[in-house]
Design an enzyme around this catalytic site. Sequence first.
Site, PDB file in Angstrom:
ATOM      1  N   CYS A 112      -2.494   1.064  -1.206  1.00  0.00           N
ATOM      2  CA  CYS A 112      -1.783   0.006  -1.954  1.00  0.00           C
ATOM      3  C   CYS A 112      -2.557  -1.295  -2.078  1.00  0.00           C
ATOM      4  O   CYS A 112      -2.976  -1.676  -3.164  1.00  0.00           O
ATOM      5  CB  CYS A 112      -0.427  -0.251  -1.308  1.00  0.00           C
ATOM      6  SG  CYS A 112       0.671   1.156  -1.456  1.00  0.00           S
ATOM      7  N   LYS A 158      -4.115   2.787   9.012  1.00  0.00           N
ATOM      8  CA  LYS A 158      -3.284   1.996   9.927  1.00  0.00           C
ATOM      9  C   LYS A 158      -2.631   2.973  10.892  1.00  0.00           C
ATOM     10  O   LYS A 158      -2.576   4.181  10.606  1.00  0.00           O
ATOM     11  CB  LYS A 158      -2.245   1.179   9.159  1.00  0.00           C
ATOM     12  CG  LYS A 158      -1.182   2.036   8.488  1.00  0.00           C
ATOM     13  CD  LYS A 158      -0.294   1.235   7.575  1.00  0.00           C
ATOM     14  CE  LYS A 158       0.954   0.752   8.232  1.00  0.00           C
ATOM     15  NZ  LYS A 158       1.959   0.245   7.289  1.00  0.00           N
TER      16      LYS A 158
END
Length: 422
Positions: free
Chosen positions: A249, A312
Amino acid sequence: MASLGHDVVGVDVDPGKVARLAAGTAPFYEPGLPELLAEVGDTGRLTFSTDMADAAGARVHFLCVGTPQQHGEFRADLSYVESAFEALVPHLAPGDVVAGKSTVPVGTAEDLARRLVGTGVTLVWNPEFLREGFAVQDTLHPDRLVYGLPSEEGVPTPEGDAARALLDEVYATPLAEGTPLVVTDYATAQLVKVAANSFLATKISFINAMAELCEATGADVTRLADAIGYDARIGRRFLNAGLGFGGGCLPKDIRAFMARAGELGVDQALSFLREVDAINMRRRVRVVDLVREVSAGSIVGRRIAVLGAAFKPDSDDVRDSPALSVAAQMQLQGAQVTVTDPQAVENARAKWPDIKFASSAQEAVQQADVVVLATEWAEYRALDPAELGDLVARRAIVDGRNVLDPAAWRAAGWTYRALGRP
Ligand code: UDX
């Protein structure tokens, strides 16, 4: 949506994904999703299909396909939005609502709405803000909802009002919980999403720029972030300096936003995002440089363990992963790299088959000359420096996420280096 009480059919062109979902298995790692799938599986309210005709009869049609970066350009690739929309249109009925969730360049909703004129179908833009790793929580309890409705001079049209009433039914549970709702026009709704992601990216690059200042002066960026974060206007969240942002994103969204601003003739307004992007990409190079520094100037032939491959923690997503980018750079520069990750090894191996992968941190660090912490999974934050020290060839660690206690690692005989910390 099914757990909120609605009857849902999920349509996808990928038969593999549909088959796994139909069998109640999530096709990617997302905490809480397997449990949720099992829960709604028992209700019979959720089915999956590869046939768009199965979307017929639904009152609301969410368009959730990806908008990746176009190859060789900053612009978003809208081909998935196009093909999903085109395939859906023949199955729509008057009174239906199409709700766009994809992150798109502003103007896309207006274009799709024009193509629905005369069908009795209304388009709304309803951007999605969920974070990977918190997707279930963010979907069931969003921090806000945004409806972009067809409007004239800022006032929703009668079709817009009807569509709003339908969406209010869809989101009745979160709305009853007090979730803030912003009702606006198409353009604002589309801009909200890219503006939010640009702000988050800017916050991260701001603190990473401060990390560069800290390195030049011997200051500690983590203490600096704590201190400025106490100011409620600034806030401590998203001020973690380190390897920077990646994923499917933030990187592509800021680039697509810059490209769209250029098309609209307002590229100057977003020229700062170029700097945000550049600061972010420098972090990856800096980590490789730190590894070289602790390797007496050369990484050629060095054994380097990289802890983390996902972009992440709590995700198996390796799209534009800073961790994997660092691992690949070192491998290409002649180091012998071993990467491990609690969930992302399979995805990482598909992308970089030449890298060696290990199934645990303990296995990855065997005889390592340098250990790099690249994704801050809880199990890596909790590693014991003394225990890990017995496995490596040399006690040297580069903390790419600023999550370890330097004093504890140094006390255990490690050379500890980090970004923006002395
Ligand atoms: C993001 C947005 O947060 C979400 O609202 C939107 O819907 C989709 O894009 P996501 O891609 O899941 O979500 O990741 P996010 O939690 O935003 O983290 C993005 C990247 O920034 C990660 O690589 C993370 O490691 C990094 N990051 C985050 C930092 O480097 N420092 C921080 O302080 C926070």
